[in-house]
Each structure stands twice: as structure tokens, then as C-alpha cells.
Design a protein around this motif. Sequence first.
Motif, PDB file in Angstrom:
ATOM      1  N   THR A  12       0.842  -1.203   0.000  1.00 20.65           N
ATOM      2  CA  THR A  12       0.000   0.000   0.000  1.00 20.65           C
ATOM      3  C   THR A  12       0.874   1.250   0.000  1.00 20.65           C
ATOM      4  O   THR A  12       0.655   2.194  -0.764  1.00 20.65           O
ATOM      5  CB  THR A  12      -0.939   0.012   1.215  1.00 20.65           C
ATOM      6  N   LEU A  13       1.889   1.249   0.876  1.00 21.18           N
ATOM      7  CA  LEU A  13       2.840   2.363   0.891  1.00 21.18           C
ATOM      8  C   LEU A  13       3.544   2.500  -0.454  1.00 21.18           C
ATOM      9  O   LEU A  13       3.756   3.612  -0.958  1.00 21.18           O
ATOM     10  CB  LEU A  13       3.872   2.154   2.005  1.00 21.18           C
ATOM     11  N   THR A  14       3.904   1.373  -1.039  1.00 17.95           N
ATOM     12  CA  THR A  14       4.644   1.402  -2.299  1.00 17.95           C
ATOM     13  C   THR A  14       3.792   1.937  -3.439  1.00 17.95           C
ATOM     14  O   THR A  14       4.217   2.824  -4.199  1.00 17.95           O
ATOM     15  CB  THR A  14       5.158  -0.007  -2.644  1.00 17.95           C
ATOM     16  N   VAL A  15       2.563   1.416  -3.569  1.00 14.95           N
ATOM     17  CA  VAL A  15       1.719   1.809  -4.703  1.00 14.95           C
ATOM     18  C   VAL A  15       1.194   3.230  -4.548  1.00 14.95           C
ATOM     19  O   VAL A  15       1.299   4.048  -5.466  1.00 14.95           O
ATOM     20  CB  VAL A  15       0.546   0.803  -4.865  1.00 14.95           C
TER      21      VAL A  15
ATOM     22  N   VAL B 146       2.001   5.738  -2.189  1.00 13.04           N
ATOM     23  CA  VAL B 146       2.942   6.826  -1.900  1.00 13.04           C
ATOM     24  C   VAL B 146       4.095   6.837  -2.896  1.00 13.04           C
ATOM     25  O   VAL B 146       4.314   7.830  -3.604  1.00 13.04           O
ATOM     26  CB  VAL B 146       3.475   6.730  -0.457  1.00 13.04           C
ATOM     27  N   SER B 147       4.841   5.732  -2.977  1.00 21.02           N
ATOM     28  CA  SER B 147       6.050   5.722  -3.813  1.00 21.02           C
ATOM     29  C   SER B 147       5.722   5.902  -5.289  1.00 21.02           C
ATOM     30  O   SER B 147       6.371   6.703  -5.987  1.00 21.02           O
ATOM     31  CB  SER B 147       6.818   4.417  -3.609  1.00 21.02           C
ATOM     32  N   LEU B 148       4.743   5.154  -5.795  1.00 20.18           N
ATOM     33  CA  LEU B 148       4.453   5.206  -7.230  1.00 20.18           C
ATOM     34  C   LEU B 148       3.499   6.336  -7.602  1.00 20.18           C
ATOM     35  O   LEU B 148       3.789   7.126  -8.504  1.00 20.18           O
ATOM     36  CB  LEU B 148       3.884   3.853  -7.683  1.00 20.18           C
ATOM     37  N   LYS B 149       2.367   6.409  -6.884  1.00 19.72           N
ATOM     38  CA  LYS B 149       1.372   7.401  -7.290  1.00 19.72           C
ATOM     39  C   LYS B 149       1.823   8.823  -6.979  1.00 19.72           C
ATOM     40  O   LYS B 149       1.923   9.668  -7.879  1.00 19.72           O
ATOM     41  CB  LYS B 149       0.032   7.119  -6.606  1.00 19.72           C
ATOM     42  N   TYR B 150       2.079   9.105  -5.704  1.00 11.74           N
ATOM     43  CA  TYR B 150       2.368  10.493  -5.315  1.00 11.74           C
ATOM     44  C   TYR B 150       3.803  10.901  -5.644  1.00 11.74           C
ATOM     45  O   TYR B 150       4.037  11.910  -6.315  1.00 11.74           O
ATOM     46  CB  TYR B 150       2.068  10.706  -3.829  1.00 11.74           C
TER      47      TYR B 150
ATOM     48  N   ILE C 251      10.632 -12.423   9.253  1.00  8.01           N
ATOM     49  CA  ILE C 251       9.513 -11.507   8.983  1.00  8.01           C
ATOM     50  C   ILE C 251       9.737 -10.719   7.714  1.00  8.01           C
ATOM     51  O   ILE C 251       8.784 -10.243   7.071  1.00  8.01           O
ATOM     52  CB  ILE C 251       9.296 -10.563  10.188  1.00  8.01           C
ATOM     53  N   LEU C 252      11.011 -10.558   7.302  1.00  5.59           N
ATOM     54  CA  LEU C 252      11.305  -9.797   6.087  1.00  5.59           C
ATOM     55  C   LEU C 252      10.759 -10.483   4.845  1.00  5.59           C
ATOM     56  O   LEU C 252      10.658  -9.866   3.776  1.00  5.59           O
ATOM     57  CB  LEU C 252      12.818  -9.590   5.948  1.00  5.59           C
ATOM     58  N   GLY C 253      10.397 -11.768   4.977  1.00  2.00           N
ATOM     59  CA  GLY C 253       9.782 -12.443   3.841  1.00  2.00           C
ATOM     60  C   GLY C 253       8.477 -11.808   3.422  1.00  2.00           C
ATOM     61  O   GLY C 253       8.031 -11.970   2.273  1.00  2.00           O
ATOM     62  N   ALA C 254       7.846 -11.025   4.338  1.00  2.00           N
ATOM     63  CA  ALA C 254       6.575 -10.358   4.019  1.00  2.00           C
ATOM     64  C   ALA C 254       6.745  -9.252   2.991  1.00  2.00           C
ATOM     65  O   ALA C 254       5.748  -8.702   2.508  1.00  2.00           O
ATOM     66  CB  ALA C 254       5.944  -9.796   5.295  1.00  2.00           C
ATOM     67  N   LEU C 255       7.994  -8.908   2.652  1.00  2.08           N
ATOM     68  CA  LEU C 255       8.208  -7.923   1.583  1.00  2.08           C
ATOM     69  C   LEU C 255       7.702  -8.442   0.242  1.00  2.08           C
ATOM     70  O   LEU C 255       7.384  -7.650  -0.657  1.00  2.08           O
ATOM     71  CB  LEU C 255       9.700  -7.588   1.474  1.00  2.08           C
ATOM     72  N   GLY C 256       7.634  -9.733   0.091  1.00  4.43           N
ATOM     73  CA  GLY C 256       7.156 -10.308  -1.158  1.00  4.43           C
ATOM     74  C   GLY C 256       5.664 -10.087  -1.344  1.00  4.43           C
ATOM     75  O   GLY C 256       4.883 -10.334  -0.428  1.00  4.43           O
ATOM     76  N   PRO C 257       5.235  -9.655  -2.525  1.00  7.00           N
ATOM     77  CA  PRO C 257       3.805  -9.396  -2.746  1.00  7.00           C
ATOM     78  C   PRO C 257       2.948 -10.652  -2.716  1.00  7.00           C
ATOM     79  O   PRO C 257       1.731 -10.572  -2.552  1.00  7.00           O
ATOM     80  CB  PRO C 257       3.783  -8.737  -4.131  1.00  7.00           C
TER      81      PRO C 257
ATOM     82  N   PHE D 132      -4.078   3.209 -10.293  1.00  6.93           N
ATOM     83  CA  PHE D 132      -4.213   3.976  -9.044  1.00  6.93           C
ATOM     84  C   PHE D 132      -5.682   4.234  -8.717  1.00  6.93           C
ATOM     85  O   PHE D 132      -6.081   4.190  -7.551  1.00  6.93           O
ATOM     86  CB  PHE D 132      -3.461   5.297  -9.146  1.00  6.93           C
ATOM     87  N   LEU D 133      -6.486   4.499  -9.752  1.00  7.92           N
ATOM     88  CA  LEU D 133      -7.909   4.739  -9.522  1.00  7.92           C
ATOM     89  C   LEU D 133      -8.576   3.492  -8.954  1.00  7.92           C
ATOM     90  O   LEU D 133      -9.407   3.578  -8.033  1.00  7.92           O
ATOM     91  CB  LEU D 133      -8.591   5.156 -10.826  1.00  7.92           C
ATOM     92  N   ALA D 134      -8.202   2.316  -9.472  1.00 10.78           N
ATOM     93  CA  ALA D 134      -8.780   1.072  -8.964  1.00 10.78           C
ATOM     94  C   ALA D 134      -8.419   0.869  -7.491  1.00 10.78           C
ATOM     95  O   ALA D 134      -9.261   0.468  -6.672  1.00 10.78           O
ATOM     96  CB  ALA D 134      -8.288  -0.112  -9.803  1.00 10.78           C
ATOM     97  N   VAL D 135      -7.170   1.158  -7.137  1.00  9.61           N
ATOM     98  CA  VAL D 135      -6.743   1.019  -5.737  1.00  9.61           C
ATOM     99  C   VAL D 135      -7.487   2.013  -4.853  1.00  9.61           C
ATOM    100  O   VAL D 135      -7.977   1.665  -3.771  1.00  9.61           O
ATOM    101  CB  VAL D 135      -5.215   1.219  -5.631  1.00  9.61           C
ATOM    102  N   ASP D 136      -7.566   3.267  -5.320  1.00  9.88           N
ATOM    103  CA  ASP D 136      -8.269   4.297  -4.540  1.00  9.88           C
ATOM    104  C   ASP D 136      -9.727   3.906  -4.299  1.00  9.88           C
ATOM    105  O   ASP D 136     -10.256   4.067  -3.190  1.00  9.88           O
ATOM    106  CB  ASP D 136      -8.208   5.642  -5.267  1.00  9.88           C
ATOM    107  N   LEU D 137     -10.387   3.420  -5.345  1.00  8.64           N
ATOM    108  CA  LEU D 137     -11.794   3.058  -5.218  1.00  8.64           C
ATOM    109  C   LEU D 137     -11.980   1.866  -4.286  1.00  8.64           C
ATOM    110  O   LEU D 137     -12.975   1.786  -3.552  1.00  8.64           O
ATOM    111  CB  LEU D 137     -12.378   2.753  -6.596  1.00  8.64           C
ATOM    112  N   ALA D 138     -11.026   0.923  -4.306  1.00  5.44           N
ATOM    113  CA  ALA D 138     -11.117  -0.221  -3.397  1.00  5.44           C
ATOM    114  C   ALA D 138     -11.032   0.253  -1.945  1.00  5.44           C
ATOM    115  O   ALA D 138     -11.821  -0.185  -1.084  1.00  5.44           O
ATOM    116  CB  ALA D 138     -10.000  -1.217  -3.702  1.00  5.44           C
ATOM    117  N   PHE D 139     -10.095   1.155  -1.660  1.00  5.37           N
ATOM    118  CA  PHE D 139      -9.983   1.679  -0.296  1.00  5.37           C
ATOM    119  C   PHE D 139     -11.216   2.502   0.081  1.00  5.37           C
ATOM    120  O   PHE D 139     -11.701   2.420   1.212  1.00  5.37           O
ATOM    121  CB  PHE D 139      -8.722   2.535  -0.169  1.00  5.37           C
TER     122      PHE D 139
END
Length: 643
Positions: A77-80, A82-86, A215-221, A425-432
Amino acid sequence: MTEPRRSTLRTRGPRAMAAPTQAGRSRLPALTLGAVGVVYGDIGTSVLYTLKEVFGSGHVPFTEANVFGVLSIVFWTLTVIVSLKYVTLVLRADNEGEGGLVAMLALASRAVRDKAPGLRKWMLLIGIFGTCLFYGDGVITPAITVLSAVEGLDVVSPAFRRGVIPLTLAILLALFLVQKRGTAGIGRFFGPVMLLWFAVIAALGGWHIAQHPQILGALGPHHALLFIGRHPGISFIILGAVVLCVTGAEALYADMGHFGRRPIRIAWFSIVMPALTLNYFGQGALLLSNPEAVRNPFFMLAPGWLMLPLVGLATVAAVIASQALITGAFSVTRQVIQLGYLPRLRILHTSARDTGQVYLPFVNWSLFGLIVLAVLLFRSSSNLAAAYGIAVTLDMTITTVLTFFVLRYGWGYRLGLALAATGCFLAVDLAFFASNLLKLLDGGWFPLLIGAAIFVLMTTWKDGRELLAETLRRGSVDLPSFLDAVFASPPARVPGTAVFLTAEPGVVPNALLHNLRHNKVLHEQNLFVTVRNHEVPWIGMQRRLEAEPLGHGCWRITLHYGFKNSPDLPRALGLLSGRGIALEPMATSYFLSRDIVIPTPGAGLAPWRERLFAQMHRSASAAADFLNLPSNAVVELGSMVEI
């Protein structure tokens, strides 16, 4: 006296910003540190409550696989978003170097004016509604941030529980009391304090990760995808809590004009994103070893001896995050006033060097009252989390939609490319947004109600101003013809200069008619001044003034301002000295028309909206204060106008 007008200035493309100079590069570390303190205060304190709300909701079965899945969802969520969209896309949409929803709205509306004019009206309404939602978010965010920090005392000792609400209100009161002093003095400490905050949360998270490196394995999507596949319904529900990790994402774009896109990007990728990731994964590692820590996983990261200092640091960080949002509310309100969607309010400048440092008493205490109401109404950060999300996700959706129109019509991208750049990004925004709608009855109505109320005020003021202007226009007299008739049998002339303000150029100001009727004199010099506000952030002094001679010592003057400029009429008129028009300050009088609006039944606005507009018109601060006119040189002449 002021009226927004479509700007004729060209929209700048994504590469229009100048390359950094040597001086700019030398200031890069300071700007980056400033961005850490101002831009990222809000999103930096989201670690206080995000995972607590996700796991504390009771919707997620507490298993190792689910901890991995939730952490993966938070990270991506942070990646998509903040990092990618904004950081990657939206920051490219600068409006003369400025950012924020108001700047994006102006950029998009100019882009579609000629190519899709039918969209412009709806786009303006959507953008203004998004701006109104900012105020709803501005009430919830300080309340949940400060309350979450103070709730750390409950982790230190349950005996502190009864003092959480009073201490929260006391901190908020102190914060709003110091606003009138400005942030110039304390602002220099924001960066170092927040840098310390990010170092501490990174160290706490890293310490627990070292004990459970798996726990770092959770970095994987794939962990996020597996969780969604196993629990599709739960995944949809918890998005309403996951969205808490991106609180303040809009600040990345809104503060671009203060720091520039490069420092904001450097701060995010080198400091903020790594620190947040380490802390979230550290909380996940703690939950794997101690599921009981779910009641407050952030504060339980710390050993007992560090708990109280951490509460103090978290409280200071929460105050900084709240300060940035309050300052943003002042700036946005001033911009909206300049665009003609709110009546003039009293604006105090708190810095002699930075014109962006402003204080609006009405906005300050209105925000404080609503925040106190939110704290007393919801009483815990968990309850406030239920109220948070709808406004911010709708704002994010509106930003994505406006970005599409900038890409398509402003920068000329092909339809497929513009859709590809914004569709995901619109699809993600609408899901949230859809997930947060589930919280509507649990508190989500609160920020929506605030935003809707402000939207009614803004649209009523805008429509009422247009109706008033049309009413005055119907009864107006052409200025050149009037002056020809006056000077055919000229009245007595008196020394000095008279400045008449008029919303419509080329028509006779009511103040001039009253002056001739009652005083039967005319000054040696007469300036008929119209102030125009444009849909660009800044207009420089070299483009500030237009002057047209009308003969007999009369001139028609047009002054141009961007929505981030601070109007200063005497200073602008000082530019006339280079055109052979001398103004002596002690011999210059400013004549203003103070119209009293009388609502009447008819074909105008709805009766209740006309009454609301009339009240707003009466309550507006004096034009003399707004335009920085000398109080001892202002003459106000009133008249009644029926709408």
C-alpha cells in the motif's frame, strides 16, 4: 472587490521546472531535512495506530501467515499509493512550481477549458468538494495522532488512563494558542525532531526484526495475494484500517512549492520509507513472539525503561504532524478565498520574510472546536480510526481523476497512455474508498458532514457572488460615457488621488456616484481599480498591473494576482510611478462600495441559500484589510442590493 477570472497564462508541462542551480544543490540537504519535518510528520506517526487497528479489529484470525499477509498489504500500500502514485507521478504535475489539490484543480480546469469545456464545471465542483474534504481530514488527523501518542501512557501504567483525554485536550489547546505566533521560530526544529523520530522507530523495529529475521519475507507481494485469496471478505474489510498507513500522503504534493519535488523524493526513499518499513515489520516480529502486544504493538516495541521517553517523543512528533496540517488549512483557505469560493477572512502574516506564513483566527478556532468535539465524541484512537478514511480516500480518488485530465489534456498524452498511468491507481483508490464506506455509520459520517457543510458554504458564496455581480451589472452605467457626461460640465476638482475599487472594469463604481452626489467634487487623479485573481499560484510584479488612460486625469487599472499571492493594493499601485502617474500616500484616498445584500423571493438562489449568502456577505472581513489598505485613508460608501 475581488473576482476570480480564467487565467490566460499557459500551463507548464511536467519538465518545465528549471534545472537545479549550484545554490539550489547546496540547499538540498536543508530542504530535505525540512521535508522530513513538515511533509512527513503525518505519515510518519501512522505507525502509532495502523497495525493496532488492523489486528485489534477482531476481523483477522491471529496466525503467522496472516501476520505476513497483513504486513505485505501494508508495505505494498505504501509502495503503490505513496512511492508510485504520489512521489513518482503526481509530483510531476506542478502548477508553476506549486502543488496541492487547489493547484491541481486549477491546472486541470485550465487544461480542459478549450479541449473539453463541458467538463470544466463538473471538474471544478468535484475539485472544490475534494478541498472541502481536506477540512474533514484536518479535524480527524490531529485528534487521532495526538490521542494515539498520549494513549502510550496507558501502556506505561493503567493508572494514567483517566488522564489521557484531559492531557490530549490540553496539548491541543496549547498547540492552537501558539498559532498566532507563527511557525517560523519553531519550524526549524521540526526537521531534527522528526529525523530523531524516524531514527528511533527504525531502531526499535530493526531490533525486533533481528530477533525474527524471517519476517522480512513479508516484503514479497505473494504474501498479500495469498492473504487476499484466502480471506477476500476480510481483506476488503481491513482495507479501512490499512489506509491509516498512508495518512498525510496528500501532504507530499501539497508542500511541493515549499521544498521542491527532489528533496521530497530524497526524503521519502532515503529516510521515511525505510524507517516506516522497519517499524511496521518490527511490530510484526513482536506480534509473532508476543500476540498479547496487539493491544498497542508500537509502544510495546520499547523496553520498559524507554517507554516513557518514547511517549514524550511520540507526543512531540504528533504535535509536529498536527502543526503541518493546521498550517496547510490556513494556506488552503487563503487560496480558496483568492479563487472566489469563500468570503474574505481576517488574515494575519506571521513572518516578515515568508508571505506563506499566515494565521487565520476564524479557521484556527473553528478547527480547534471541531477537533475537541471529535476527541470528546469518539474518546479513543480506535474509535477515531473508525471515523477516518472516507474523506482521505475520496480525496485520493479525486486527485487521481484530476491527474488524468492533466495528463490527457494538459500534457497531451494519448488516451490509452493517460488511462494506463492513472487507471491502476484509480482502482486502488476506489477499493480503499469502498472499504471505508463500511465505517460510515461508525463515525465516517463525521468528516463527511464537515466537508459537506463547507461545500454548501463555498458553492453558496460562489453562486451568490455571481448573482450579485449580475444584479449590479444590470443596473450599471458605462464608465467612459459617464465620464464624458461629467466632464461636459465638470465638478470642482480637489487635490490628491482617489482610488475607486470596482469588481467590473468599465462600469461606474457606486462609490463614485455617491461621492459626486454628496460631496459634488472630483479629485485631480482618479484610478478605477479592478483586482483579478487567476488560476495560477503566482503572478510576478512585472505582470501585476495594466493601466489604460481615460482622459481628464482618470485611468482604468487592472491588478493581477495568483491564488498564492498576498494582495497589497498600495504596493501594486506604486508601480504606476514608472508610467508617469505619481501617487502621494498622504494625498491618496481609497473609496470602497460596501453593498448590503437583501435576499428577495425570485428566480435567483433558493431562499435559504440567499439568506445564507447575505449573512456570509455581512460577515466578510473588510476589503480594506484584505487589500492591505491604510486604515486612515479609506472611505466606505454603502448601498442596498436586492438579489
